[in-house]
Design a protein around this motif. Structure first.
Motif, PDB file in Angstrom:
ATOM      1  N   TYR A 146       0.842  -1.206   0.000  1.00 35.20           N
ATOM      2  CA  TYR A 146       0.000   0.000   0.000  1.00 35.20           C
ATOM      3  C   TYR A 146       0.878   1.257   0.000  1.00 35.20           C
ATOM      4  O   TYR A 146       0.640   2.201  -0.774  1.00 35.20           O
ATOM      5  N   ILE A 150       1.431   4.517  -2.836  1.00 34.07           N
ATOM      6  CA  ILE A 150       1.420   5.969  -2.604  1.00 34.07           C
ATOM      7  C   ILE A 150       2.604   6.612  -3.320  1.00 34.07           C
ATOM      8  O   ILE A 150       2.468   7.634  -4.010  1.00 34.07           O
ATOM      9  N   GLY A 181      -3.303   2.045  -2.604  1.00 37.72           N
ATOM     10  CA  GLY A 181      -2.412   3.124  -2.179  1.00 37.72           C
ATOM     11  C   GLY A 181      -2.256   4.175  -3.257  1.00 37.72           C
ATOM     12  O   GLY A 181      -2.268   5.386  -2.982  1.00 37.72           O
ATOM     13  N   ARG A 316       0.643   7.123   7.163  1.00 37.78           N
ATOM     14  CA  ARG A 316      -0.024   5.832   7.031  1.00 37.78           C
ATOM     15  C   ARG A 316       0.768   4.716   7.737  1.00 37.78           C
ATOM     16  O   ARG A 316       0.178   3.827   8.357  1.00 37.78           O
TER      17      ARG A 316
END
Length: 337
Positions: A146, A150, A181, A316
């Motif tokens: 994930y 990002i 993500g 996160r």
């Protein structure tokens, strides 16, 4: 059966560099205080292959610490897997590890014949209480995947190519987490998804990745070896999976979701030594909060990834570790968008 060793100057020696030293020092005290446990690894692919390399690295680290007497056989065909299991079991090995995704039933039948031997098997199926000497594991590194998504979205203009081996849960959950993500950063992100039908076919993976670049992908998710070669050749970026290959592709691989098998391996060894090994699902030891996965350092891309993305990753990750944010485990087959 031949137990292979690793030359000090070969590529395989890299499996024990860096973090392996720290892992050795972190081994539980009981793993260093007793006689080495005889452990065998049975692998259907070369130990250089990403997924298996993490198991092999953890075993070699424990061996270097004196906790285990480890030998292994690689490139074992599914049809030959039961025979190799039996040979190790009859040779005095106390713990057998490996991946049995293509030979689930046969492997469990063999294990049933050797109740005094512990089996820790990479498997898509849950443990069976009727086989108390068989525990299962999997690479539940969706947390790190994930975070890598990002980073990927922050470096892409909106079209990411994803090349996987087979659409099985072990691959699907990582791809889906990566996509989730990426979509947190860019909800309109487009994905090209393809599976090559092999765990180790770099030329085919490269060919598939090149086609995705032709189709507009400006960043690739390298679930298989060969994908980063295509990215490097065409001047696009890539995200690694399971291992960190940035040293080989310093201008191509931005980040990688790393799998750390040490928590899983060390737990199994400790249980066997204590006489408490039983049917269990060791998948949880791959979670980030257990130390089973992480996002690799950005390294050569530290100054290139936007600060906003790095801040979101940090936020996160902290939330994942304290339990306030949970990455969904989605084993469904990912689709192109």
């Amino acid at each position: 059966m031949t137990a292979h060793t690793i030359g000090a100057i070969t590529r395989r020696s890299l499996l024990l560099s860096g973090g392996a030293v720290l892992a050795l020092l972190a081994l539980p005290r009981q793993l260093r205080a007793q006689e080495p446990l005889k452990v065998a690894g049975i692998y259907t692919v070369p130990v250089e292959q990403q997924w298996v390399s993490r198991i092999h690295k953890a075993a070699e680290t424990a061996k270097a610490a004196g906790a285990v007497d480890y030998s292994y056989t690689e490139n074992v065909a599914n049809t030959d897997y039961p025979r190799v299991m039996r040979e190790y079991a009859e040779s005095g090995v106390k713990l057998i590890i490996g991946e049995v995704f293509g030979v689930e039933q046969e492997a469990r039948e063999v294990a049933a014949d050797y109740p005094e031997v512990a089996f820790l098997l990479g498997s898509s199926f849950p443990p069976d209480e009727a086989l108390p000497n068989v525990a299962v594991f999997d690479n539940y590194i969706q947390d790190a995947a994930y975070l890598s998504g990002i980073v990927a979205a922050s470096m892409s203009k909106g079209n990411i190519g994803m090349v996987g081996g087979f659409p099985i849960p072990e691959v699907n959950r990582l791809m889906n987490a990566f996509m989730a993500g990426a979509r947190e950063v860019n909800p309109e992100m487009k994905f090209q998804v393809s599976f090559i039908g092999s765990w180790f076919d770099p030329p085919k993976a490269k060919e598939t990745a090149l086609a995705m670049i032709e189709g507009g992908a400006d960043l690739l998710y390298a679930e298989r070896f060969g994908v980063s070669d295509a990215a490097k050749e065409k001047g696009v970026l890539a995200i690694g999976n399971v291992i960190d290959t940035q040293a080989d592709y310093p201008d191509t691989v931005v980040a990688s979701a790393l799998w750390h098998f040490e928590p899983t391996f060390d737990k199994a060894v400790a249980e066997v030594m204590a006489g408490t090994f039983t049917a269990a699902d060791y998948g949880v030891y791959s979670f980030m909060k257990e130390g089973g996965c992480s996002l690799a350092p950005l390294g050569t891309f530290e100054g290139k990834v936007p600060d906003s993305a790095k801040a979101l990753v940090a936020e996160r990750e902290a939330a994942i570790r304290d339990g306030s944010f949970t990455v969904a485990i989605d084993d469904s087959e990912p689709k192109s968008s």
